[in-house]
Design a protein around this motif. Structure first.
Motif, PDB file in Angstrom:
ATOM      1  N   MET A 215      37.170  51.309  48.814  1.00 26.65           N
ATOM      2  CA  MET A 215      38.165  50.280  49.052  1.00 26.65           C
ATOM      3  C   MET A 215      38.081  49.176  48.000  1.00 26.65           C
ATOM      4  SD  MET A 215      39.023  48.404  52.653  1.00 26.65           S
ATOM      5  CE  MET A 215      37.271  48.336  53.026  1.00 26.65           C
TER       6      MET A 215
ATOM      7  N   ASN B 257      39.542  50.641  44.736  1.00 23.73           N
ATOM      8  CA  ASN B 257      40.996  50.776  44.824  1.00 23.73           C
ATOM      9  C   ASN B 257      41.696  49.426  44.778  1.00 23.73           C
ATOM     10  OD1 ASN B 257      40.909  53.577  44.967  1.00 23.73           O
ATOM     11  ND2 ASN B 257      40.862  53.623  47.212  1.00 23.73           N
ATOM     12  N   ASN B 258      41.127  48.431  45.469  1.00 24.36           N
ATOM     13  CA  ASN B 258      41.740  47.110  45.448  1.00 24.36           C
ATOM     14  C   ASN B 258      41.676  46.495  44.052  1.00 24.36           C
ATOM     15  OD1 ASN B 258      42.745  46.908  48.024  1.00 24.36           O
ATOM     16  ND2 ASN B 258      40.980  45.842  48.859  1.00 24.36           N
ATOM     17  N   TYR B 259      40.586  46.773  43.347  1.00 31.81           N
ATOM     18  CA  TYR B 259      40.481  46.235  41.992  1.00 31.81           C
ATOM     19  C   TYR B 259      41.451  46.942  41.048  1.00 31.81           C
ATOM     20  CZ  TYR B 259      36.817  42.727  42.308  1.00 31.81           C
ATOM     21  OH  TYR B 259      36.121  41.567  42.555  1.00 31.81           O
TER      22      TYR B 259
ATOM     23  N   LYS C 272      44.421  47.869  42.017  1.00 26.41           N
ATOM     24  CA  LYS C 272      45.664  47.162  42.334  1.00 26.41           C
ATOM     25  C   LYS C 272      45.698  45.790  41.665  1.00 26.41           C
ATOM     26  CE  LYS C 272      46.008  49.316  46.934  1.00 26.41           C
ATOM     27  NZ  LYS C 272      45.953  49.033  48.395  1.00 26.41           N
TER      28      LYS C 272
ATOM     29  N   ASP D  89      36.473  38.219  42.981  1.00 23.59           N
ATOM     30  CA  ASP D  89      36.971  37.907  44.321  1.00 23.59           C
ATOM     31  C   ASP D  89      36.081  36.860  44.962  1.00 23.59           C
ATOM     32  OD1 ASP D  89      34.885  39.220  46.153  1.00 23.59           O
ATOM     33  OD2 ASP D  89      35.449  40.915  44.879  1.00 23.59           O
TER      34      ASP D  89
ATOM     35  N   MET E  35      43.644  40.225  49.549  1.00 19.46           N
ATOM     36  CA  MET E  35      43.634  41.675  49.678  1.00 19.46           C
ATOM     37  C   MET E  35      42.824  42.072  50.905  1.00 19.46           C
ATOM     38  SD  MET E  35      43.490  43.353  45.872  1.00 19.46           S
ATOM     39  CE  MET E  35      44.945  43.255  44.807  1.00 19.46           C
ATOM     40  N   ASP E  36      43.273  43.141  51.536  1.00 23.48           N
ATOM     41  CA  ASP E  36      42.691  43.600  52.792  1.00 23.48           C
ATOM     42  C   ASP E  36      41.435  44.427  52.522  1.00 23.48           C
ATOM     43  OD1 ASP E  36      42.181  44.397  55.348  1.00 23.48           O
ATOM     44  OD2 ASP E  36      44.032  45.533  55.618  1.00 23.48           O
ATOM     45  N   PHE E  37      40.311  44.004  53.085  1.00 22.26           N
ATOM     46  CA  PHE E  37      39.059  44.759  53.002  1.00 22.26           C
ATOM     47  C   PHE E  37      38.626  45.126  54.423  1.00 22.26           C
ATOM     48  CE2 PHE E  37      39.316  42.798  48.927  1.00 22.26           C
ATOM     49  CZ  PHE E  37      38.624  43.621  48.063  1.00 22.26           C
TER      50      PHE E  37
ATOM     51  N   TYR F  81      39.973  39.567  54.881  1.00 24.98           N
ATOM     52  CA  TYR F  81      40.797  39.480  53.686  1.00 24.98           C
ATOM     53  C   TYR F  81      40.029  38.623  52.691  1.00 24.98           C
ATOM     54  CZ  TYR F  81      44.879  41.415  56.056  1.00 24.98           C
ATOM     55  OH  TYR F  81      45.739  42.249  56.722  1.00 24.98           O
TER      56      TYR F  81
ATOM     57  N   CYS G 133      41.384  37.452  45.848  1.00 28.43           N
ATOM     58  CA  CYS G 133      41.088  38.192  44.626  1.00 28.43           C
ATOM     59  C   CYS G 133      41.764  37.491  43.450  1.00 28.43           C
ATOM     60  CB  CYS G 133      41.566  39.637  44.741  1.00 28.43           C
ATOM     61  SG  CYS G 133      40.645  40.581  45.976  1.00 28.43           S
TER      62      CYS G 133
END
Length: 250
Positions: free
Chosen positions: A117, A120-122, A124, A176, A197-199, A214, A217
């Motif tokens: 996660m 993937n968020n990074y 994005k 973040d 961003m959702d973690f 959240y 970021c």
């Protein structure tokens, strides 16, 4: 061991440093996990970024202990790990082995999902960077045993000097709110992206759902002309006051 003068910057050497790198990442971010799972997470996370680096610098003390590391990708040159077939094979094999272990060990499921996660968020977040073609600081890490010694600043300055020598005028980085992002504010970098961003891991048995969150970021940018060393005449110099190692092979 309390002064900045006792910290030395040198180039990363795969054969010499990979074990110390995994220990550094484990001590900083994965120490709460069971050791086997923690080291697999450290390997998956750290080697993911080392394998992309075109410059990688180590901060060590007088005893040769790794106190911090900076890896960056200038988006032009070949990653340093690719310059040695043996080192490349070892790095890629260790990363895949760690990922397989995180899939195979039932107790590693949460760690595997959480690590994925973050990555993937990074990805994005990187797409939101206004100048994603610029060089990127991939990983800046300082040992939890060496805080407030100026190591992060010294590594940043060395990385900036390396980019100047390579002919670049800007770079960016991702971070973040779980990190010391205020460090980049203190260095007067420009925060150009600030998003939530959702973690959150949902429907995972055994997961402590109070950890759902959240995170803020951020994307920071730096203009290297602002941080260039000044010569005796008061003009910005294109080179750093200290020589930066020229990275060839690892």
């Amino acid at each position: 061991m309390g002064s900045q003068a006792q910290i030395h910057i040198r180039e990363f050497n795969w054969q010499q440093d990979w074990r110390d790198l995994l220990q550094l990442i484990y001590d900083s971010w994965f120490f709460d996990d069971p050791p086997l799972i923690g080291y697999m997470s450290a390997a998956q996370f750290g080697l993911h970024y080392i394998s992309q680096a075109t410059t990688c610098l180590v901060a060590e003390n007088d005893e040769g202990k790794m106190m911090g590391l900076l890896s960056l990708d200038n988006k032009v040159d070949e990653p340093i790990i690719e310059r040695s077939k043996w080192s490349s094979w070892q790095c890629n094999s260790l990363e895949r082995l760690a990922l397989c272990g995180l899939y195979l060990f039932p107790k590693a499921k949460i760690s595997r999902l959480f690590n994925a996660m973050f990555i993937n968020n990074y990805h994005k977040l990187r797409k939101l960077a206004p100048h994603a073609q610029w060089p990127e600081f991939l990983l800046l890490i300082v040992s939890p045993h060496a805080k407030r010694m100026g190591i992060g600043r010294k590594l940043t300055e060395a990385g900036e000097a390396a980019l100047r020598q390579q002919g670049f005028g800007h770079y960016y980085l991702l971070t973040d709110s779980s990190c010391d992002y205020q460090f980049y504010d203190r260095l007067q970098m420009e925060r150009v992206v600030d998003v939530a961003m959702d973690f959150t891991l949902r429907h995972i048995e055994g997961y402590d759902h109070y950890l759902n969150s959240y995170l803020r970021c951020y994307v920071y940018e730096q203009d290297l002309s602002r941080t260039a060393p000044v010569d005796a005449a008061g003009a910005a110099s294109s080179t750093a006051p200290e020589a930066v190692p020229v990275l060839k092979t690892i």
